[in-house]
Design a protein around this motif. Sequence first.
Motif, PDB file in Angstrom:
ATOM      1  N   PRO A 151       0.866  -1.108   0.201  1.00 44.97           N
ATOM      2  CA  PRO A 151      -0.141   0.304  -0.308  1.00 44.97           C
ATOM      3  C   PRO A 151       0.849   1.245  -0.500  1.00 44.97           C
ATOM      4  CG  PRO A 151      -1.129  -1.975   1.625  1.00 44.97           C
ATOM      5  CD  PRO A 151       0.039  -1.770   1.117  1.00 44.97           C
ATOM      6  N   LYS A 152       1.798   1.686   0.667  1.00 43.51           N
ATOM      7  CA  LYS A 152       2.912   2.075   0.971  1.00 43.51           C
ATOM      8  C   LYS A 152       3.287   2.270  -0.751  1.00 43.51           C
ATOM      9  CE  LYS A 152       6.664   4.158   2.799  1.00 43.51           C
ATOM     10  NZ  LYS A 152       7.928   4.126   4.201  1.00 43.51           N
ATOM     11  N   GLU A 153       3.935   2.171  -1.526  1.00 43.47           N
ATOM     12  CA  GLU A 153       3.884   1.689  -2.625  1.00 43.47           C
ATOM     13  C   GLU A 153       3.157   2.637  -3.532  1.00 43.47           C
ATOM     14  OE1 GLU A 153       5.842  -0.710  -6.192  1.00 43.47           O
ATOM     15  OE2 GLU A 153       6.053  -1.413  -4.481  1.00 43.47           O
ATOM     16  N   ARG A 154       2.361   2.460  -3.453  1.00 42.05           N
ATOM     17  CA  ARG A 154       1.231   2.472  -4.377  1.00 42.05           C
ATOM     18  C   ARG A 154       0.696   4.067  -4.144  1.00 42.05           C
ATOM     19  NH1 ARG A 154      -3.544  -1.943  -3.957  1.00 42.05           N
ATOM     20  NH2 ARG A 154      -2.116  -2.517  -2.649  1.00 42.05           N
ATOM     21  N   ILE A 155       0.457   4.646  -3.049  1.00 44.83           N
ATOM     22  CA  ILE A 155      -0.405   5.755  -2.559  1.00 44.83           C
ATOM     23  C   ILE A 155       0.587   6.858  -2.887  1.00 44.83           C
ATOM     24  CG2 ILE A 155       0.810   5.987   0.074  1.00 44.83           C
ATOM     25  CD1 ILE A 155      -2.333   7.144   1.030  1.00 44.83           C
ATOM     26  N   THR A 156       2.253   5.931  -2.199  1.00 41.09           N
ATOM     27  CA  THR A 156       3.465   6.992  -2.963  1.00 41.09           C
ATOM     28  C   THR A 156       2.598   7.538  -4.538  1.00 41.09           C
ATOM     29  OG1 THR A 156       5.001   5.731  -1.276  1.00 41.09           O
ATOM     30  CG2 THR A 156       5.840   7.602  -3.342  1.00 41.09           C
ATOM     31  N   ALA A 157       2.891   6.679  -5.204  1.00 41.60           N
ATOM     32  CA  ALA A 157       2.462   6.966  -6.825  1.00 41.60           C
ATOM     33  C   ALA A 157       0.972   7.579  -6.806  1.00 41.60           C
ATOM     34  CB  ALA A 157       1.997   5.470  -7.748  1.00 41.60           C
ATOM     35  N   LEU A 158       0.170   8.100  -5.945  1.00 45.74           N
ATOM     36  CA  LEU A 158      -0.874   8.392  -6.175  1.00 45.74           C
ATOM     37  C   LEU A 158      -0.145   9.812  -5.345  1.00 45.74           C
ATOM     38  CD1 LEU A 158      -3.457   5.910  -4.734  1.00 45.74           C
ATOM     39  CD2 LEU A 158      -3.023   7.123  -6.971  1.00 45.74           C
ATOM     40  N   GLY A 159       0.502   9.790  -4.516  1.00 46.82           N
ATOM     41  CA  GLY A 159       0.475  11.040  -4.028  1.00 46.82           C
ATOM     42  C   GLY A 159       1.457  12.013  -5.226  1.00 46.82           C
ATOM     43  N   THR A 160       2.379  11.671  -5.510  1.00 52.85           N
ATOM     44  CA  THR A 160       3.819  11.788  -6.556  1.00 52.85           C
ATOM     45  C   THR A 160       2.498  12.250  -7.899  1.00 52.85           C
ATOM     46  OG1 THR A 160       4.770  10.424  -5.210  1.00 52.85           O
ATOM     47  CG2 THR A 160       5.332  12.060  -7.506  1.00 52.85           C
ATOM     48  N   ALA A 161       1.420  11.443  -8.089  1.00 46.42           N
ATOM     49  CA  ALA A 161       0.638  12.154  -9.057  1.00 46.42           C
ATOM     50  C   ALA A 161      -0.268  13.462  -8.919  1.00 46.42           C
ATOM     51  CB  ALA A 161       0.096  11.038  -9.961  1.00 46.42           C
ATOM     52  N   VAL A 162      -0.406  13.535  -7.651  1.00 46.17           N
ATOM     53  CA  VAL A 162      -1.796  14.476  -6.878  1.00 46.17           C
ATOM     54  C   VAL A 162      -0.845  15.783  -7.224  1.00 46.17           C
ATOM     55  CG1 VAL A 162      -2.881  14.906  -5.530  1.00 46.17           C
ATOM     56  CG2 VAL A 162      -3.267  12.604  -6.586  1.00 46.17           C
ATOM     57  N   HIS A 163       0.409  15.002  -6.490  1.00 49.09           N
ATOM     58  CA  HIS A 163       1.023  16.599  -6.767  1.00 49.09           C
ATOM     59  C   HIS A 163       1.284  17.055  -7.953  1.00 49.09           C
ATOM     60  CE1 HIS A 163       5.165  18.517  -7.071  1.00 49.09           C
ATOM     61  NE2 HIS A 163       5.234  18.698  -5.448  1.00 49.09           N
ATOM     62  N   GLY A 164       1.805  16.668  -8.854  1.00 47.99           N
ATOM     63  CA  GLY A 164       1.990  17.489 -10.004  1.00 47.99           C
ATOM     64  C   GLY A 164       0.980  17.548 -10.805  1.00 47.99           C
ATOM     65  N   PHE A 165      -0.263  16.798 -10.537  1.00 44.54           N
ATOM     66  CA  PHE A 165      -1.418  17.586 -11.149  1.00 44.54           C
ATOM     67  C   PHE A 165      -2.249  18.867 -10.287  1.00 44.54           C
ATOM     68  CE2 PHE A 165      -6.348  18.099 -11.117  1.00 44.54           C
ATOM     69  CZ  PHE A 165      -6.302  17.569 -13.108  1.00 44.54           C
ATOM     70  N   ALA A 166      -2.168  18.967  -9.096  1.00 41.40           N
ATOM     71  CA  ALA A 166      -2.456  20.218  -8.425  1.00 41.40           C
ATOM     72  C   ALA A 166      -0.992  21.703  -7.927  1.00 41.40           C
ATOM     73  CB  ALA A 166      -2.517  19.942  -6.623  1.00 41.40           C
ATOM     74  N   ARG A 167      -0.056  21.085  -8.603  1.00 45.18           N
ATOM     75  CA  ARG A 167       0.876  21.875  -9.200  1.00 45.18           C
ATOM     76  C   ARG A 167       1.051  22.872 -10.116  1.00 45.18           C
ATOM     77  NH1 ARG A 167       7.491  21.638  -7.834  1.00 45.18           N
ATOM     78  NH2 ARG A 167       7.222  19.633  -9.964  1.00 45.18           N
ATOM     79  N   SER A 168       0.060  21.679 -11.009  1.00 44.31           N
ATOM     80  CA  SER A 168       0.234  22.051 -13.048  1.00 44.31           C
ATOM     81  C   SER A 168      -1.239  23.116 -12.996  1.00 44.31           C
ATOM     82  CB  SER A 168      -0.529  21.541 -13.820  1.00 44.31           C
ATOM     83  OG  SER A 168      -1.997  20.473 -13.771  1.00 44.31           O
ATOM     84  N   LEU A 169      -2.622  23.997 -11.734  1.00 48.24           N
ATOM     85  CA  LEU A 169      -3.262  24.116 -11.442  1.00 48.24           C
ATOM     86  C   LEU A 169      -3.069  25.267 -11.190  1.00 48.24           C
ATOM     87  CD1 LEU A 169      -6.389  21.082 -10.330  1.00 48.24           C
ATOM     88  CD2 LEU A 169      -5.508  22.096 -12.622  1.00 48.24           C
ATOM     89  N   GLY A 170      -1.937  25.034 -10.681  1.00 45.26           N
ATOM     90  CA  GLY A 170      -1.357  26.632  -9.011  1.00 45.26           C
ATOM     91  C   GLY A 170      -1.434  26.201  -7.877  1.00 45.26           C
ATOM     92  N   PHE A 171      -2.312  25.091  -7.680  1.00 40.72           N
ATOM     93  CA  PHE A 171      -1.800  24.654  -6.041  1.00 40.72           C
ATOM     94  C   PHE A 171      -1.076  25.048  -5.667  1.00 40.72           C
ATOM     95  CE2 PHE A 171      -2.559  22.031  -1.974  1.00 40.72           C
ATOM     96  CZ  PHE A 171      -3.407  22.530  -1.548  1.00 40.72           C
ATOM     97  N   ARG A 172      -0.862  25.453  -4.008  1.00 34.45           N
ATOM     98  CA  ARG A 172       0.457  25.142  -3.487  1.00 34.45           C
ATOM     99  C   ARG A 172      -0.210  25.049  -2.068  1.00 34.45           C
ATOM    100  NH1 ARG A 172       2.190  25.066  -7.392  1.00 34.45           N
ATOM    101  NH2 ARG A 172       3.394  26.863  -9.188  1.00 34.45           N
ATOM    102  N   GLY A 173       0.152  24.731  -1.135  1.00 34.15           N
ATOM    103  CA  GLY A 173       0.247  24.565   0.056  1.00 34.15           C
ATOM    104  C   GLY A 173       0.655  22.434   0.883  1.00 34.15           C
ATOM    105  N   TRP A 174      -0.240  22.484   1.334  1.00 30.55           N
ATOM    106  CA  TRP A 174      -0.512  20.681   2.420  1.00 30.55           C
ATOM    107  C   TRP A 174      -1.938  20.321   1.376  1.00 30.55           C
ATOM    108  CZ3 TRP A 174       2.090  18.032   4.271  1.00 30.55           C
ATOM    109  CH2 TRP A 174       3.740  18.328   4.895  1.00 30.55           C
ATOM    110  N   LEU A 175      -2.140  19.374   1.109  1.00 29.63           N
ATOM    111  CA  LEU A 175      -3.309  18.397   1.052  1.00 29.63           C
ATOM    112  C   LEU A 175      -3.264  17.439   1.209  1.00 29.63           C
ATOM    113  CD1 LEU A 175      -3.422  16.324  -2.078  1.00 29.63           C
ATOM    114  CD2 LEU A 175      -3.229  19.099  -3.325  1.00 29.63           C
TER     115      LEU A 175
END
Length: 448
Positions: A291-315
């Motif tokens: 589960p850690k490996e999969r949620i790491t991939a999810l977190g990394t992917a969401v990070h990139g998507f959120a950053r592309s929208l201009g989001f900054r901070g914690w999620l």
Amino acid sequence: MPDTIDLVVPNIVEFNLRRGLLDLDPGVERDLAEHGTNLADQCVFWSDRERVLVLPAGYSADWLADVHAGLGSAVPPVVAPEPATGRLVQDLLADERALAELSAALGGAREVRFVSWGAEPALYALATVLRAQGRTVRLDVPAPGDAWACEYLESKQSCADLAAHLPGFRVPKGLSVTGWEQLRGAIGAIAGDGGRAVVKSMYGVGGYGSALAGGGADGIARFWQTLRRDPFFGTFPLAVQEYVEHTPECPAVDVLVTGEGPPRLEYSVLGVDGLRYRSLLLGPDVLEPGPKERITALGTAVHGFARSLGFRGWLSVDCLLGLDGELYVTEINARRTGAMHAIALAERWAGERVVVHSHDALPLRLAGVPSYTAHVRPVFEALWAKGVRAYPTTVRALGRHRPSLGVIVGAAGAEEAEGIAEEIHRAVNAAVAGAVAPLARPTAGSRS
């Protein structure tokens, strides 16, 4: 006075009540204001740098002093505005005395770093006030022009969208509906005969906005009663999803999104009570490798998507680990979460392998009126004398109509940390009832 200072602003109530499309009744507004005000006290752990705290009025000065003594640090300046509306930043902006106190507490600091719960209009207004004083303000939320990204990612709709954008991002199967007949039909289609479906508002908070439908005629009847009572179901669209049978451990990852560099990922396991998250464990090995490996991939992917929208901070990305072995995303929270004080304490103890257990609201008996000094402090003093790292976090909830206590514990392992929290719960309840309840067993750990 340093040139740079943190301004800790737990604007939880404003964030939770900012839903422009919703007509919340006074009872729900009161519940959300009470819930957010209780959680605001957790912000004392968010930063260990030179800082000023903005706290809702009515905090316990004894508790504040005890917690900082336990952490080995001095109590920082505190500004508590007059509670005219219950919205912390809004009340601060309307209180000339509190604004003057804040300016004096910030002193000659030229740069103010915000440490807040999340993006909402009053926070940007406060930043403008400080800039007018000649200070540089560093926000920990998106710039005003990108605040839409926070609102969007908070919506349950974003999870369905991201399943189309990001490989491996899986959500429970479901339908989006825009009317009552569609809702009735979708529940039948998803739940079937005797099955269950989860119905979600696009914006839910504090247990509002999610309901279970199905499980027979009685379950369906209870669902419609819930909908009538819950104003978060007052607007469409609504999401109707299959109920995923899952393990008791719900993996989550908090992600820090900045303008450059890789994401910072903090893993936890959430304790679930029905459809509400109540507690968490954070630290080394709280997640199994798979589960850690999969949620790491999810977190990394969401990070990139959120950053592309201009989001900054914690999620955060909250998941279910289905009994089918799949990892399902249930929601994204585009803000700081209840994991933040655990993350901050784990960071303090980074040189050790410490597991942190946090529970926001341990229910207390109604046999008496709970008091921090009479019932809670003695229990923690006994622990501190043994070198145990345990702290009360939401003591203002002692005086609510349903009294409760928040605790956070650091220990060598998950079982030990949870055991200490259980002993605290038992001992405080016994103290409120007038019984004598020494802690049952010696505990390990060292006070920082």
